[in-house]
Design a protein around this motif. Sequence first.
Motif, PDB file in Angstrom:
ATOM      1  N   SER A  59       0.831  -1.207   0.000  1.00  0.00           N
ATOM      2  CA  SER A  59       0.000   0.000   0.000  1.00  0.00           C
ATOM      3  C   SER A  59       0.865   1.257   0.000  1.00  0.00           C
ATOM      4  O   SER A  59       0.572   2.231  -0.697  1.00  0.00           O
ATOM      5  N   THR A  60       1.945   1.243   0.783  1.00  0.00           N
ATOM      6  CA  THR A  60       2.868   2.385   0.826  1.00  0.00           C
ATOM      7  C   THR A  60       3.500   2.615  -0.544  1.00  0.00           C
ATOM      8  O   THR A  60       3.558   3.760  -1.026  1.00  0.00           O
ATOM      9  N   LEU A  61       3.951   1.542  -1.171  1.00  0.00           N
ATOM     10  CA  LEU A  61       4.550   1.668  -2.504  1.00  0.00           C
ATOM     11  C   LEU A  61       3.523   2.189  -3.503  1.00  0.00           C
ATOM     12  O   LEU A  61       3.826   3.070  -4.312  1.00  0.00           O
ATOM     13  N   GLN A  62       2.317   1.673  -3.437  1.00  0.00           N
ATOM     14  CA  GLN A  62       1.263   2.119  -4.355  1.00  0.00           C
ATOM     15  C   GLN A  62       0.971   3.605  -4.162  1.00  0.00           C
ATOM     16  O   GLN A  62       0.813   4.348  -5.137  1.00  0.00           O
ATOM     17  N   THR A  63       0.927   4.057  -2.920  1.00  0.00           N
ATOM     18  CA  THR A  63       0.680   5.473  -2.636  1.00  0.00           C
ATOM     19  C   THR A  63       1.802   6.339  -3.202  1.00  0.00           C
ATOM     20  O   THR A  63       1.543   7.388  -3.803  1.00  0.00           O
ATOM     21  N   GLN A  64       3.049   5.916  -3.025  1.00  0.00           N
ATOM     22  CA  GLN A  64       4.190   6.669  -3.564  1.00  0.00           C
ATOM     23  C   GLN A  64       4.105   6.778  -5.081  1.00  0.00           C
ATOM     24  O   GLN A  64       4.299   7.856  -5.655  1.00  0.00           O
ATOM     25  N   LEU A  65       3.824   5.654  -5.714  1.00  0.00           N
ATOM     26  CA  LEU A  65       3.740   5.653  -7.177  1.00  0.00           C
ATOM     27  C   LEU A  65       2.566   6.505  -7.663  1.00  0.00           C
ATOM     28  O   LEU A  65       2.670   7.202  -8.674  1.00  0.00           O
ATOM     29  N   GLN A  66       1.468   6.445  -6.939  1.00  0.00           N
ATOM     30  CA  GLN A  66       0.289   7.229  -7.318  1.00  0.00           C
ATOM     31  C   GLN A  66       0.587   8.724  -7.203  1.00  0.00           C
ATOM     32  O   GLN A  66       0.190   9.509  -8.067  1.00  0.00           O
ATOM     33  N   LYS A  67       1.312   9.136  -6.160  1.00  0.00           N
ATOM     34  CA  LYS A  67       1.680  10.556  -5.997  1.00  0.00           C
ATOM     35  C   LYS A  67       2.574  11.011  -7.143  1.00  0.00           C
ATOM     36  O   LYS A  67       2.420  12.116  -7.665  1.00  0.00           O
ATOM     37  N   GLN A  68       3.513  10.149  -7.531  1.00  0.00           N
ATOM     38  CA  GLN A  68       4.389  10.492  -8.654  1.00  0.00           C
ATOM     39  C   GLN A  68       3.581  10.624  -9.947  1.00  0.00           C
ATOM     40  O   GLN A  68       3.816  11.538 -10.743  1.00  0.00           O
ATOM     41  N   ALA A  69       2.648   9.727 -10.146  1.00  0.00           N
ATOM     42  CA  ALA A  69       1.809   9.781 -11.349  1.00  0.00           C
ATOM     43  C   ALA A  69       0.952  11.040 -11.350  1.00  0.00           C
ATOM     44  O   ALA A  69       0.788  11.689 -12.393  1.00  0.00           O
ATOM     45  N   GLU A  70       0.427  11.403 -10.197  1.00  0.00           N
ATOM     46  CA  GLU A  70      -0.396  12.615 -10.095  1.00  0.00           C
ATOM     47  C   GLU A  70       0.421  13.868 -10.381  1.00  0.00           C
ATOM     48  O   GLU A  70      -0.062  14.812 -11.011  1.00  0.00           O
ATOM     49  N   ALA A  71       1.682  13.879  -9.931  1.00  0.00           N
ATOM     50  CA  ALA A  71       2.558  15.023 -10.196  1.00  0.00           C
ATOM     51  C   ALA A  71       2.806  15.157 -11.700  1.00  0.00           C
ATOM     52  O   ALA A  71       2.767  16.271 -12.260  1.00  0.00           O
ATOM     53  N   LYS A  72       3.019  14.043 -12.366  1.00  0.00           N
ATOM     54  CA  LYS A  72       3.230  14.065 -13.818  1.00  0.00           C
ATOM     55  C   LYS A  72       1.949  14.520 -14.525  1.00  0.00           C
ATOM     56  O   LYS A  72       2.000  15.278 -15.491  1.00  0.00           O
ATOM     57  N   GLN A  73       0.809  14.051 -14.032  1.00  0.00           N
ATOM     58  CA  GLN A  73      -0.479  14.436 -14.623  1.00  0.00           C
ATOM     59  C   GLN A  73      -0.720  15.935 -14.457  1.00  0.00           C
ATOM     60  O   GLN A  73      -1.185  16.598 -15.390  1.00  0.00           O
ATOM     61  N   THR A  74      -0.381  16.489 -13.302  1.00  0.00           N
ATOM     62  CA  THR A  74      -0.550  17.930 -13.050  1.00  0.00           C
ATOM     63  C   THR A  74       0.332  18.741 -13.997  1.00  0.00           C
ATOM     64  O   THR A  74      -0.113  19.726 -14.589  1.00  0.00           O
ATOM     65  N   GLN A  75       1.568  18.309 -14.145  1.00  0.00           N
ATOM     66  CA  GLN A  75       2.494  18.989 -15.047  1.00  0.00           C
ATOM     67  C   GLN A  75       1.950  18.952 -16.481  1.00  0.00           C
ATOM     68  O   GLN A  75       1.977  19.964 -17.197  1.00  0.00           O
ATOM     69  N   TYR A  76       1.446  17.817 -16.879  1.00  0.00           N
ATOM     70  CA  TYR A  76       0.872  17.653 -18.216  1.00  0.00           C
ATOM     71  C   TYR A  76      -0.338  18.587 -18.397  1.00  0.00           C
ATOM     72  O   TYR A  76      -0.437  19.281 -19.411  1.00  0.00           O
ATOM     73  N   GLN A  77      -1.215  18.587 -17.418  1.00  0.00           N
ATOM     74  CA  GLN A  77      -2.425  19.428 -17.501  1.00  0.00           C
ATOM     75  C   GLN A  77      -2.062  20.909 -17.613  1.00  0.00           C
ATOM     76  O   GLN A  77      -2.702  21.654 -18.361  1.00  0.00           O
ATOM     77  N   GLN A  78      -1.054  21.329 -16.875  1.00  0.00           N
ATOM     78  CA  GLN A  78      -0.622  22.730 -16.940  1.00  0.00           C
ATOM     79  C   GLN A  78      -0.146  23.083 -18.348  1.00  0.00           C
ATOM     80  O   GLN A  78      -0.468  24.170 -18.869  1.00  0.00           O
ATOM     81  N   LYS A  79       0.608  22.209 -18.966  1.00  0.00           N
ATOM     82  CA  LYS A  79       1.094  22.460 -20.337  1.00  0.00           C
ATOM     83  C   LYS A  79      -0.080  22.509 -21.326  1.00  0.00           C
ATOM     84  O   LYS A  79      -0.101  23.345 -22.230  1.00  0.00           O
ATOM     85  N   VAL A  80      -1.031  21.607 -21.154  1.00  0.00           N
ATOM     86  CA  VAL A  80      -2.187  21.574 -22.061  1.00  0.00           C
ATOM     87  C   VAL A  80      -3.003  22.862 -21.913  1.00  0.00           C
ATOM     88  O   VAL A  80      -3.420  23.459 -22.919  1.00  0.00           O
TER      89      VAL A  80
END
Length: 188
Positions: A59-80
């Motif tokens: 669960s801890t690993l999944q949460t870490q990976l999910q946070k990283q994915a969300e950060a990438k998604q936020t960066q992507y959304q800002q560019k779009v």
Amino acid sequence: MTIMKNVNMKTKLLMTLALAFVAVSSMAQAQKPQKIGTLNMEYVLASLPEIKSIQSQLSTLQTQLQKQAEAKQTQYQQKVVKYQTEGQTMTIGDRQQLEREIAGLEEEMQTFASSAQTKMETKQAELMGPINKRVGEALEAIVAEKGFTHIFNIGVPQAGLEILYYIDPSYDVSNEVLKKMGIEPPTN
């Protein structure tokens, strides 16, 4: 003539009975009694004391990976959003650069998603490996002690939990199928 007819009939009857006896006795020898058992792997795993620690680590690993994915998604959304709001007023060079950045982020997100899935599967295999080995050894001991020919899972079907945990190798007809197809099975 009737005596000869009676002898032929008796001979045919005896031959038929002999063939039937041979067929029945060979079937009786070929058939080994089956003993089927069940195993609720979900229940067994849930009962293990170390499973909570494993679930916590995953669960801890999944949460870490999910946070990283969300950060990438936020960066992507800002560019779009920037492209949508400012794209028409940008120079061609700046707009093309932003398009390349957006495409690069899309690719990066896809690669990350695949990598994250692989990390989760690898970590789960690493943590569950020793448990699976212990359960397998216990199951093999029970099969040997009690003479089971088949062990089926009766738990709720889910990924990673098999339906059939054990089958006596003497019931495997794979080599017979290969031979019937004219293929010589491997020797090992």
